[in-house]
Write an enzyme that holds these catalytic residues in place. Structure first.
Site, PDB file in Angstrom:
ATOM      1  CE  LYS A  99      -3.350   2.612   2.888  1.00 15.96           C
ATOM      2  NZ  LYS A  99      -3.744   2.675   3.731  1.00 15.96           N
TER       3      LYS A  99
ATOM      4  CE  LYS B  40      -6.528   8.754   7.817  1.00 15.18           C
ATOM      5  NZ  LYS B  40      -6.928   7.639   8.684  1.00 15.18           N
TER       6      LYS B  40
ATOM      7  CG  ASP C  55      -2.026   4.950   4.735  1.00 17.46           C
ATOM      8  OD1 ASP C  55      -1.680   4.053   5.888  1.00 17.46           O
ATOM      9  OD2 ASP C  55      -3.114   5.950   4.329  1.00 17.46           O
TER      10      ASP C  55
ATOM     11  NE  ARG D 133     -10.641  -0.822   3.925  1.00 19.30           N
ATOM     12  CZ  ARG D 133     -11.946  -1.149   4.903  1.00 19.30           C
ATOM     13  NH1 ARG D 133     -12.842  -1.684   4.821  1.00 19.30           N
ATOM     14  NH2 ARG D 133     -11.020  -0.665   5.984  1.00 19.30           N
TER      15      ARG D 133
HETATM   16  N1  BES Z   1      -3.952   4.580   6.722  1.00 16.40           N
HETATM   17  C1  BES Z   1      -5.496   4.302   7.341  1.00 16.40           C
HETATM   18  C2  BES Z   1      -4.247   3.394   8.586  1.00 16.40           C
HETATM   19  C3  BES Z   1      -4.424   4.281   9.865  1.00 16.40           C
HETATM   20  C4  BES Z   1      -4.580   5.101  10.974  1.00 16.40           C
HETATM   21  C5  BES Z   1      -3.145   3.508   9.914  1.00 16.40           C
HETATM   22  C6  BES Z   1      -4.433   5.397  11.573  1.00 16.40           C
HETATM   23  C7  BES Z   1      -2.270   4.160  11.425  1.00 16.40           C
HETATM   24  C8  BES Z   1      -3.255   4.645  12.251  1.00 16.40           C
HETATM   25  C9  BES Z   1      -6.548   3.996   6.952  1.00 16.40           C
HETATM   26  O1  BES Z   1      -6.483   4.597   5.376  1.00 16.40           O
HETATM   27  C10 BES Z   1      -7.648   4.343   7.125  1.00 16.40           C
HETATM   28  O2  BES Z   1      -8.080   5.532   7.153  1.00 16.40           O
HETATM   29  N2  BES Z   1      -8.889   3.468   7.703  1.00 16.40           N
HETATM   30  C11 BES Z   1      -9.904   3.258   8.644  1.00 16.40           C
HETATM   31  C12 BES Z   1     -10.559   2.671   8.034  1.00 16.40           C
HETATM   32  C13 BES Z   1     -11.985   2.604   8.487  1.00 16.40           C
HETATM   33  C14 BES Z   1     -12.394   4.399   7.320  1.00 16.40           C
HETATM   34  C15 BES Z   1     -13.226   2.138   7.905  1.00 16.40           C
HETATM   35  C16 BES Z   1      -9.345   3.487   9.928  1.00 16.40           C
HETATM   36  O3  BES Z   1      -8.176   2.416  10.524  1.00 16.40           O
HETATM   37  O4  BES Z   1     -10.004   4.167  10.364  1.00 16.40           O
HETATM   38 ZN    ZN Z   2      -4.631   4.950   4.909  1.00 16.37          ZN
HETATM   39 MN    MN Z   3      -7.825   5.811   5.517  1.00 13.50          MN
END
Ligand code: BES
Ligand code: ZN
Ligand code: MN
Length: 497
Positions: A268, A280, A291, A354
């Site tokens: 990724k 965010k 990321d 994803r």
């Molecule tokens: N890159 C983030 C995941 C992440 C968040 C990794 C914080 C490390 C620290 C990912 O793209 C993301 O935002 N995931 C969301 C998914 C949710 C919207 C279903 C998450 O984990 O909040």
């Molecule tokens: Zn992400």
């Molecule tokens: Mn994200």
């Protein structure tokens, strides 16, 4: 860094640092014993005074002992001789490496492979960890700082004494460890780079550079028009909101003449994840430059393979995109068509990882891989579940999951298997498309894996969610280079099996 595994240690060198790994029973062997004798029982006196007692995690650097100022001796504690195990050794190596890098020594010397006996740990395994820890501790990130001379470490060479019988094997494993450290450094630097520099095009150029640097290495870059052609609607839906065009980067290391099926690694590579329209919160958002650490680990592994030239075929795919909100960005509610033909309702634009990965997985099928492993900072839920110690591993092929867990244990770059039953798949149901891109508030790491499984289908596939382990926050903020050690160990075992 130069690495020498030798049966005989050289005569005292200038600007050297000697490492002595000592148990708490004050029984000295090999070089430590000689050192104690030459220094009139200094080690014994230190044990008696309590300044150094051989406790695990303890270290003491001694300067200026031989009438010189440019030789240092570092004592590192191993604790009890009977209880010492792999973890004791890992702690000691970590301590030794930090202490060593704090000195200006050019050469590190130790006879620990012959003088220290630790239950179930042979010389190659001991050397592997020590070399990797020293390599990792030598890492400096100075890309963005104007004064590049101040924090350079001075270490140029590691010399380890080894018995004749184990010399060849130890030499091989130790050099693999050095390349692993070099691969981790590549991964860390890409992770640490600012997101205004390290964008998808920058990553593509890294791949092109690597192809020109190594034998048996080629690369192919897909731009957005080519991705459009292939129908990569999921990947492009993430790219849509950014002024930085996305790239699908394919690196091919062909180490084997015969047409062995390749292992495909997919990273990724979201070079900045703002969340998109589902933006965010701003606190700590800078860390979303990390990321792309899954992609960085793929670069790190490919770099190490380039150095080591093992007899294996590995393809690294990096799905590089920036997730930004703007007038062309994807909206919650949008339905997109993936390369597989399956449709996805985007309920949250922050679940973008994803989306870039699913098209990369579909694309990987053309290489007829033996195994596909994707590596991604995919979910905050993986951090909630396992913290910063272990990554999460999912998959549809138990042997691959087991092998990855095993490699995690061997290297200390640990991963833990997570469940992925059909019950969780239901959470991805959508009223408007084949599936939604989120599965509700519970089991977030699992439903993310379930989403990817729908695209892996009958591939032998595993997924590493590295969100908790890829970088550190706080005053040690920075990329860790994980899971490069785990992946390289997994790949080298594929050759031997
Ligand atoms: N890159 C983030 C995941 C992440 C968040 C990794 C914080 C490390 C620290 C990912 O793209 C993301 O935002 N995931 C969301 C998914 C949710 C919207 C279903 C998450 O984990 O909040
Ligand atoms: Zn992400
Ligand atoms: Mn994200």
């Amino acid at each position: 860094m130069q690495l020498t595994i030798t049966n005989r240690l050289p005569k005292p060198l200038s600007n050297a640092c000697y490492l002595y790994f000592l148990f708490d029973d004050a029984k000295f062997k090999g070089q430590a014993r000689k050192f104690d004798a030459v220094q009139d029982g200094l080690l014994k006196r230190l044990y008696n005074s309590g300044d150094f007692t051989g406790k695990s995690g303890q270290a003491l650097t001694l300067h200026g002992l031989d009438g010189t100022t440019d030789t240092r001796h570092i004592l590192i504690g191993l604790g009890s001789r009977e209880q010492a195990d792999k973890n004791t050794w890992h702690t000691a190596c970590n301590t030794a490496a930090k202490q060593l890098i704090d000195t200006p020594a050019a050469v590190a010397i130790s006879d620990c492979l012959t003088s220290v006996v630790i239950n179930s740990l042979a010389a190659p395994a001991m050397a592997e960890h020590l070399v990797r820890e020293i390599g990792a501790a030598s890492y400096v990130f100075e890309w963005h700082t104007s004064d590049k001379s101040s924090n350079k470490n001075k270490l140029l060479q590691i010399i380890l004494q080894c018995s004749k019988e184990l010399l060849e094997k130890t030499d091989q494993v130790a050099h693999e460890a050095l390349s692993t450290a070099n691969g981790m450094a590549v991964a860390r630097t890409l992770g640490n780079l600012a997101p205004n520099i390290c964008n998808p095009e920058f990553l593509a150029n890294q791949a092109i550079d690597m192809a020109s640097q190594f034998d048996n290495f080629s690369t192919k870059i897909l731009d957005e028009a080519q991705m459009q052609e292939l129908g990569m609607g999921a990947m492009l839906s993430v790219c849509a909101g950014s002024d930085q065009p996305g790239r699908m980067i394919v690196m091919n290391y062909q180490g084997k003449k015969r047409s062995g099926k390749p292992v495909v690694l997919i990273g990724k590579g979201v070079t900045f994840d703002s969340g998109g329209i589902s933006i965010k919160s701003s606190s700590g958002m800078d860390e979303m430059k990390f990321d792309m650490c899954g992609a960085a680990s793929v670069f790190g592994v490919m770099y190490a393979l380039g150095e080591l030239q093992p007899a294996i075929n590995v393809i690294g795919i990096v799905a590089a995109a920036e997730n930004m909100p703007d007038g062309r960005a994807s909206r919650p509610g949008d339905v997109i068509t993936t390369m597989s033909g399956k449709t996805v309702e985007i309920l949250n634009t922050d679940a973008e990882g994803r989306l870039v990965l699913c098209d990369a997985i579909s694309y990987a099928k053309r290489f007829e891989p033996s195994v596909v492993i994707d590596i991604a900072t995919l979910t905050g839920a993986a951090v909630v579940a396992l913290g910063n110690h272990m990554s999460a591993v999912f998959g549809n092929h138990q042997a691959t999951i087991d092998a990855l867990v095993e490699s995690g244990e061997v290297t200390g770059d640990r991963t833990w298997p997570m469940p992925m039953s059909d019950q969780y798949q239901k959470q991805l149901d959508s009223n408007f498309a084949d599936m939604a891109n989120i599965g509700g508030s519970s089991a977030g790491a699992i439903t993310a894996a379930c989403f990817l499984a729908r695209f892996a289908e009958d591939l032998h596939w595993a997924h590493l969610d590295i969100a908790g382990v890829a970088w550190l926050s706080g005053d040690k903020k920075g990329a860790t280079g994980r899971p490069v050690p785990l992946l390289l160990n997994y790949l080298t075992r594929q050759i031997n099996s």
